[in-house]
Design an enzyme around this catalytic site. Sequence first.
Site, PDB file in Angstrom:
ATOM      1  CE1 TYR A   2     -20.168  11.496  14.713  1.00  0.00           C
ATOM      2  CE2 TYR A   2     -18.585  12.745  13.535  1.00  0.00           C
ATOM      3  CZ  TYR A   2     -19.180  11.749  14.423  1.00  0.00           C
ATOM      4  OH  TYR A   2     -18.241  10.736  15.078  1.00  0.00           O
ATOM      5  CG  HIS A  39      -3.137  -4.809  -2.763  1.00  0.00           C
ATOM      6  ND1 HIS A  39      -2.411  -5.661  -3.278  1.00  0.00           N
ATOM      7  CD2 HIS A  39      -3.020  -3.327  -3.040  1.00  0.00           C
ATOM      8  CE1 HIS A  39      -2.074  -4.752  -4.609  1.00  0.00           C
ATOM      9  NE2 HIS A  39      -2.085  -3.529  -4.425  1.00  0.00           N
ATOM     10  N   GLY A  71       0.951  -1.083  -0.041  1.00  0.00           N
ATOM     11  CA  GLY A  71       0.056   0.024   0.043  1.00  0.00           C
ATOM     12  C   GLY A  71       0.976   1.212   0.028  1.00  0.00           C
ATOM     13  CG  HIS A  86      -3.310   1.579  -3.888  1.00  0.00           C
ATOM     14  ND1 HIS A  86      -4.510   0.601  -4.376  1.00  0.00           N
ATOM     15  CD2 HIS A  86      -2.131   0.795  -4.421  1.00  0.00           C
ATOM     16  CE1 HIS A  86      -4.244  -0.241  -4.774  1.00  0.00           C
ATOM     17  NE2 HIS A  86      -2.949  -0.256  -5.130  1.00  0.00           N
ATOM     18  CG  ASP A 110     -22.894   7.806   9.165  1.00  0.00           C
ATOM     19  OD1 ASP A 110     -23.948   8.932   9.190  1.00  0.00           O
ATOM     20  OD2 ASP A 110     -22.859   6.897  10.108  1.00  0.00           O
ATOM     21  CG  HIS A 166      -5.263  -2.686  -8.920  1.00  0.00           C
ATOM     22  ND1 HIS A 166      -4.487  -1.932  -9.603  1.00  0.00           N
ATOM     23  CD2 HIS A 166      -4.857  -2.676  -7.510  1.00  0.00           C
ATOM     24  CE1 HIS A 166      -3.395  -1.620  -8.844  1.00  0.00           C
ATOM     25  NE2 HIS A 166      -3.419  -2.241  -7.735  1.00  0.00           N
ATOM     26  CB  SER A 215       4.641   4.429  -4.963  1.00  0.00           C
ATOM     27  OG  SER A 215       3.773   3.323  -5.377  1.00  0.00           O
TER      28      SER A 215
END
Lengths: 241, 241, 241, 241
Positions: free
Chosen positions: D227, D97, D28, D95, D120, D169, D74
């Site tokens: 909220y 997985h 990631g 990003h 939400d 992906h 990356s």
Amino acid sequence: MSYRELRERVCAANRELPRRNLVVYTFGNVSGIDRARGVFAIKPSGVPYEDLDPDMMVVLDLDCRVIEGALNPSSDTKTHAVLYRHFPRIGGICHTHSPYATAWAQAARSIPCLGTTHADHAPGEIPCTAVMTEEQVRGDYEEETGLRIVERFAGLSPDETEMVLVASHGPFTWGKTPEIAVYNSVVLEEIAKTALFTLFLDPERPPLTRALIERHYERKHGAGAYYGQRTETGPAASGGE
Amino acid sequence: MSYRELRERVCAANRELPRRNLVVYTFGNVSGIDRARGVFAIKPSGVPYEDLDPDMMVVLDLDCRVIEGALNPSSDTKTHAVLYRHFPRIGGICHTHSPYATAWAQAARSIPCLGTTHADHAPGEIPCTAVMTEEQVRGDYEEETGLRIVERFAGLSPDETEMVLVASHGPFTWGKTPEIAVYNSVVLEEIAKTALFTLFLDPERPPLTRALIERHYERKHGAGAYYGQRTETGPAASGGE
Amino acid sequence: MSYRELRERVCAANRELPRRNLVVYTFGNVSGIDRARGVFAIKPSGVPYEDLDPDMMVVLDLDCRVIEGALNPSSDTKTHAVLYRHFPRIGGICHTHSPYATAWAQAARSIPCLGTTHADHAPGEIPCTAVMTEEQVRGDYEEETGLRIVERFAGLSPDETEMVLVASHGPFTWGKTPEIAVYNSVVLEEIAKTALFTLFLDPERPPLTRALIERHYERKHGAGAYYGQRTETGPAASGGE
Amino acid sequence: MSYRELRERVCAANRELPRRNLVVYTFGNVSGIDRARGVFAIKPSGVPYEDLDPDMMVVLDLDCRVIEGALNPSSDTKTHAVLYRHFPRIGGICHTHSPYATAWAQAARSIPCLGTTHADHAPGEIPCTAVMTEEQVRGDYEEETGLRIVERFAGLSPDETEMVLVASHGPFTWGKTPEIAVYNSVVLEEIAKTALFTLFLDPERPPLTRALIERHYERKHGAGAYYGQRTETGPAASGGE
């Protein structure tokens, strides 16, 4: 119980939520009530659990007027207040979005009583409320959420079944104290997970017989209960033994 | 083995349950027996694991009369006693509500032997008891629970298959010692989980052939066993190598 | 690499297994080979990971004769030896019973390449071996286990696909070093879990196109690879970036 | 914001990924942008999270020319750049997985809005991109990945829906800051998991009504939002209260 003590207990109960793996970030809230004074304390909205201290708890009356506290209370505060008004013997409420219980709520399914772990804690299914009408959603939404729970408990005792699923939303649990309310949220997540796996193994599995449900529920909660050490403090503990 | 040593070992075995992620709160109990003296020690009812010390363990004879100990024993005590009386070579018993094993029990399904991890530990399916009749439920319930297990083992050896599922309830495991009983509860949860995922991938998956089951079971437990280091202490260890 | 260094690396790689949540108790083993000397080191059978030290590792030649070490080697030792003899460029092997990968093995299903995480690590399905015949089971069982893997790799490169499922048993992975073998077991469990969830959401999901598999596999492993920092030490790292 | 500060925040956001159980190894990456200077910082390729320090972050312009940094960025850098160019108000991208979100992506299914936790955070389904054509795969692959996301957001606001699934992906999330991008990845994994369990319990479950989705989304994000504590720093927090 002073506000101080109430705020301390409610703060500690909220901080228990991430330790029990019931929440990520701020996905849950606990409140506790002082029935003699007619006030309850609740988590402030949107504050991470690890930052909470007792002074941050918001104290309100049952009409949701803030009595003490500088922060905004949880956005679910009105739902808690409805439950305190209609269920006069409960002392604490817990709301989480724990994944298995939330899945049953999102599927709008009550959890049938498929095993003795369940029967140890509730004498029948864990009820799921009706899906809200559009009018209710557009109305006083959090108040309406509480009213759906109350409505669903017509004919059920909130002192026996201390758990509910709000359709499309998630679980609320309660109990005599804030600590028991949290305990019931942990137990509900276990019940919800095990029931889902059970239905994978047998989709048509019928619920336990009434005799077995009563036997388990009574051995912990009935007049002749023989579970535990007969103290009155702390959670009523559980069903493994 | 003095009561002191028995109580220490049983206490330590109980405290292992939350460390192995088998229980929440007080959802499980372990006992151990001193065969020479005809007494067994068991967890007190409703006490959290982290509060347990050896002095809290309750020592009873096989008719469930308390010999030593100030607390109430686990409410499942009579089930343990039945097993000690009928399975004369077992030295410890463990009961949990671990979610995957409990799901099989709630579905009232025996776990078929679908892989070598299973065959390393039991030479066939993990049996599930019959659902109790209403009469049994209304009778001496915990005694009846034990009798259903004994009944289910007609034709099976409790020295070979040290695990059972009680229908609608959950797993019981045992072994030569309390430590092995706990080990078997951990292994059973792994077997139950992997078997459930296997049936997702192939709902009609047949069990292993008798030849493969025997090969794996014998390489660990048979006369020519070649697994482990040939010591007699501690759990018989496992099937990964 | 002296035996000392080999034993240290193999010991450390074994101790990594519980930290990566791949094993309970002794459910797995790692070995590493010194190709120049023709020997490999492997975990002793039945010893808990936390008790392991480098001196306990067993050093053997490729005919499984013990060269150094006082303990019995893993009962899977012959399977490792077969792989070292037939796959001449691999330097380490890892075997676990991790639940998702084991479920695919127990279902005797190869894992189709359903996503780029998978394609980053293997250029096609993770193959599952044939179920053993009764003759193979009754023969030199651990040797036969290795031969089923070798047989399954006819037409496949063990330097490209470093993972296999042994039907009814569980996963074996390998790589240039023992550390990469362990890395591949962690990755395989992720792939197995994600693939199972994917098939729940779409039981008929086809595998990726050949073009996409090659694109991902080549960007990490091909001549024009552009993933990572072009060092030669440590695991080849992964596919998230 | 200097490059120093940008690199520090991006480094800290990357190091959060394993703590939130979103990644194994290097599966990631997180980036953050300094809009005033037109540069973004991103994780270096293939470096473990625990080894990261701010100096290792790679700073690039929006054409992916390296401005500062000795390591390779990356391999997903071009995908990030496309999103920064087309979504002008986002400040960070994440990003991973993570297994449940990746399963939906591998099944090429958008996640329907089945509950209020989802509502939400996003005012409708979490969209899944189209499966790439062979030409796109063989082209500038990471650029094409970004373009598929942009294409999928035709008619959708990336300031309202800050999550996407890239077919075959895995998930990408974003937000005003790198910290919010990570927060959204945690939330997406919870949403993906709960939605999968919900469909197990009711495969035909319809999404929430538009009224309920809007009610929840608006109470957190609308003009009359009630909220949280009305601060502008940190993640917008969540939906449990």
